[in-house]
Design an enzyme around this catalytic site. Sequence first.
Site, PDB file in Angstrom:
ATOM      1  CD  GLU A 145      41.686  36.270  44.210  1.00 19.91           C
ATOM      2  OE1 GLU A 145      40.769  35.993  43.439  1.00 19.91           O
ATOM      3  OE2 GLU A 145      42.347  35.414  44.825  1.00 19.91           O
ATOM      4  CG  ASP A 146      39.779  38.387  48.057  1.00 14.86           C
ATOM      5  OD1 ASP A 146      39.596  38.458  46.834  1.00 14.86           O
ATOM      6  OD2 ASP A 146      39.711  37.331  48.711  1.00 14.86           O
TER       7      ASP A 146
END
Length: 726
Positions: free
Chosen positions: A90-91
């Site tokens: 996600e990051d």
Amino acid sequence: MELSPALQVPLNADLPDFVQVLKRQVAYLSDSQIEKVLRAYVIGAEAHRGQTRKSGEPYITHPVAVAGILAEQRLDVETIIAAILHDTLEDTDYSREDMTAEFGDTVAELVDGVTKLDKMHFGSRQEADAESFRKMLLAMSRDLRVILIKLSDRLHNMRTLGAKEPGSRRRIARETLEIYAPIAQRLGMNKFKAELQDLGFRALYPERHRVISGRIRSALGSRREMMGQIERALAERLAQAELSVLIAGRVKSPWSIYSKMRSEHKSFAQLMDLYGFRVVTDSRMNCYAALGVVHALYKPVDRRFKDFIAIPKANGYQSLHTVLLGPSNAPIEVQIRTSDMDDVAEGGVAAHWAYKADVSGPAATNQAQLKAREWLASLVDTQANNASAAEFIENVKIDLFPDEVYLFTPRGDILALPRHATALDFAYAVHTDVGQHAVAARVDRKLVPLRTRLESGQQVEIITAPSAGPNPGWLDAVVTGKARTAIRQYLKHLQHEDAVDFGHRMLDRALEHLGSSLDAIPSQVLEAFLADSREERLEDLLSDIALGNRMPDQVATQLLTALGRGGSTGVPAHQPMAAEKITITGAERGILSFGNCCHPLPGDDIIGYLSSGKGVVVHRQECPNVAELRSSPGRCIEIGWAREVQGVFKAELRVEVINRPGVLATIATAIAAADSNIENVEYVEQDAAAASLLFTLEVNDRRHLAEVIRRVRRTGAVSGVYRYPI
């Protein structure tokens, strides 16, 4: 993301202190597995390079700490690696393809499942969030380790919550208490649940947490000697019975005590069973043997024994619970279980971890895992029958929160209410002003009365009107303390105002009979009378008169006696004079009710009867009960209708009909056409040719009822229409 082969990490590499801690925590793994864990750390550190937490620490310290929490539960290597990498998809630029190539499909699936959960904001208004929740729960059904990673992630975030802004702290704490702690409890993970609740309570209500924690420490100090005495007595008796046991004292958590104080409306001092003992033995049979020993030592409290060994809780928890009366009759809770049951009680699905991907097979090695997989398997069946993600979540919440109902506002916000809560409770939960002006509700877009009980997952919309307000009947329709308190305060205020006004008119009328008035009574006489009557204010006296607790004629006579004369005109005190009737509008709240025996309407000749504590009950003059009421003339009040009345009134209509198909619908249509609402209808008599129907209607006055009767007669389907009782 390009990674160099040089990122391979040998076991004896020089590592940061926090990674060295993790290395010690995963020492139960093989050397090759530990090397994979360290490789995951290096990849994660590279992927998160330049990212920091609110505290200023490198971001990688967080996923490593999450992995450490799971390592304390002795989870497998794939779970530890997925925890270290759980935020990378996600990051960061690290791709699922790279992850699969490096660590395999299982790790990638775990990280992907946790990523979906991270994107979800509980209580959000978006259908996409509901869909994300469904995907996460279904991922759990395939692999329980998804939620284990997420719960560990939330636990570490709660441990380091101090770096967040106050608003964020409260939001995260509330979410933890409402969602994550119950999930941990549902999965039998008591140790996780307890710490999540304590940290959530501390962050959401710091002062309450401080006070209750202090009270617990203080109470523990004062009872330490007694607790030691009980523990020694238990150990001695169990040893005499040749039972091998471990005994540990236990103290209820601040959150547990706070929740009990709130739900049971008790003070801290009233919660005596704050402390207890856990007895851990070596077999199921010895659990029951130990139970007999402790019951012989101290008297058990009736109806406080529970056998969760024979019938485990829904989360797989097993133990015997009993409450004993210890020294000084202090209640002491004792829990008895085996060491395996104790491990499961603390770790739930994470205890004795053994994983098998096929959830239909014999994968579970403890009750918590078995129960969790049964629950998750039922979710799979449920989602197959629900096209809507929101409907699916509704069913999940019923299982997840068995003692509460979770409801949606039209905007998608979630409100938690006690089981059996009604639409009226929901209105007050939204806002007190919404509750005060509620008139109806829409539940799943269908119009329902405010008394309707709600079920988890329903969407509720409250319809309000500026002129609406609570009535006494609402108190029977609510279960929440907030709603009950608000209604009582509102009614008390209005009732007092109306009672003072009505009591003033009643006393004035009684004094007028005697040739005087309240204004003619000197203030010093009035004050002396109030003192003798133990009334603090004149308003209290007038209110008591209106509520039927004092008779106006008696008060009037006593006042004039205190004044030392019979009346300003010299008329003897007991010889009545002509006086006007007291007029009513029908809106006198809390002090006026209408007899169900005769259903008086504006336009009828009426009489009032003072009923102690209830106020004035209004009857029609021709009511068959009036003759008996007049046998108590001091309680009868001459009243009449004001020129303008307010509200609607009940009336009963008896309709004789020709018994044929559709006749009821025909009459109901005629009643509706006259702008009257049908509250109830019942068959009084019925045979093949004719029937008698009794309608309970809402009308404005006698003229309105007459219009209803005319319209019903015009249908041609009736042989007679009568107001009931005649």
